[in-house]
Design an enzyme around this catalytic site. Structure first.
Site, PDB file in Angstrom:
ATOM      1  N   ARG A  95       0.839  -1.205   0.000  1.00  0.00           N
ATOM      2  CA  ARG A  95       0.000   0.000   0.000  1.00  0.00           C
ATOM      3  C   ARG A  95       0.873   1.253   0.000  1.00  0.00           C
ATOM      4  O   ARG A  95       2.058   1.217   0.334  1.00  0.00           O
ATOM      5  CB  ARG A  95      -0.923   0.036   1.226  1.00  0.00           C
ATOM      6  N   ASN A  97       2.135   4.851   1.435  1.00  0.00           N
ATOM      7  CA  ASN A  97       2.371   5.380   2.775  1.00  0.00           C
ATOM      8  C   ASN A  97       2.689   6.877   2.664  1.00  0.00           C
ATOM      9  O   ASN A  97       2.046   7.593   1.912  1.00  0.00           O
ATOM     10  CB  ASN A  97       3.472   4.593   3.489  1.00  0.00           C
ATOM     11  N   ASP A 193       9.479   8.228  12.248  1.00  0.00           N
ATOM     12  CA  ASP A 193       8.325   8.112  11.352  1.00  0.00           C
ATOM     13  C   ASP A 193       8.318   9.303  10.388  1.00  0.00           C
ATOM     14  O   ASP A 193       9.240   9.472   9.617  1.00  0.00           O
ATOM     15  CB  ASP A 193       7.045   8.015  12.202  1.00  0.00           C
TER      16      ASP A 193
END
Length: 286
Positions: A95, A97, A193
């Site tokens: 997928r 991101n 992140d």
């Protein structure tokens, strides 16, 4: 440092905050809910657009509407809600991101496997015309991407490496080279992140599992750490009238019932007024 709640919400996987200065709103996504949110601080209103696929990132377009990094590729959403594929690259178990827009308006979109089991993700560069090229391959969990104020450096995070990497960036050609670590995040400090770069060229990174955001100098030195009332900060960006407010998204996915009880702001969007000085972003040239 003041920490306020911008959007009190229970997002499963809040991510990708981006300040759209053309409308003075904050774009952000809840990946697993397939939602794009547009928060207007002046009205304290958080509008939601539900998409047919998981959405890793949503960014403003120069001609209006948004560009989205979806499960199966890059999609355009026009002002009137019309949706169309710009790039379609569906692959089983993978997928979209996090994503970023470079100084020339090209989208850099990352992917990852749902199970995070192998280095089968990538970071691709997409032009406004839809020409796509993989620029970084063998990626596990493609996350933060951003550029220095002078446009000569690109910062990038593949989360399991626990590094913030830096590339030399050729803006005219839209290419990267000379990848090297800017800094490492310690094993007990959480996982790097999403990131943003401020007007001083310092890199701000959200620490998943680390309850904090950090600011690193262009030399990779830890300059500041701000503890947050959430377990899983996911990404950050500057916004507001003068680009001094730091917005931080967060996630609830994977947390225990006890953690959700102890920190009830998990999943909310936080704002740190006056945290620093940001740089207005570029809209996607498509």
């Amino acid at each position: 440092m003041s920490i306020e709640v911008a959007v009190r919400i229970s997002a499963q996987l809040g991510e990708g905050p981006t300040w759209d200065h053309s409308s003075s709103t904050l774009l952000w996504v809840d990946i697993l809910a397939s939602e794009v949110h547009r928060y207007a601080p002046a009205r304290d209103d958080d509008a939601v657009l539900v998409l047919p696929q998981h959405v890793g990132a949503a960014k403003p377009r120069a001609m209006g509407g948004i560009v989205c990094n979806l499960r199966d590729g890059i999609a355009l959403v026009d002002r009137d809600g019309t949706k169309s594929w710009l790039v379609y690259w569906a692959r089983d178990g993978v997928r979209g991101n996090d994503a970023g827009i470079d100084p020339s308006g090209r989208l850099w979109a990352g992917t990852m496997r749902y199970d995070q089991a192998a280095d089968e993700g990538w970071l691709a560069r997409i032009t406004g015309e839809g020409a796509a090229k993989v620029m970084v391959d063998k990626v596990n969990t493609s996350n933060g991407v951003g550029w220095s104020p002078d446009g000569t450096l690109m910062y990038y995070i593949d989360t399991p490496t626990r590094r913030i990497d830096v590339f030399d960036f050729d803006n005219a050609a839209g290419t990267v080279s000379n990848r090297r670590p800017l800094t490492h995040v310690g094993n007990t400090d959480g996982w790097p992140d999403g990131l943003t770069v401020d007007a001083d060229g310092c890199v701000w990174v959200a620490l998943w599992g680390g309850h904090a955001v950090r600011r690193y100098t262009p030399e990779g030195e830890l300059d500041r750490e701000i503890e947050l009332p959430v377990d899983q900060p996911t990404a950050c960006c500057f916004g507001g009238q003068d680009f001094t407010d730091l917005y931080v998204t967060s996630a609830r996915t994977g947390l225990s019932d006890q953690a959700l009880m102890d920190r009830q702001l998990n999943g909310s969007v936080l704002v740190l007024p006056g945290a620093g000085a940001g740089v207005p972003g570029t809209a996607f040239a498509g």
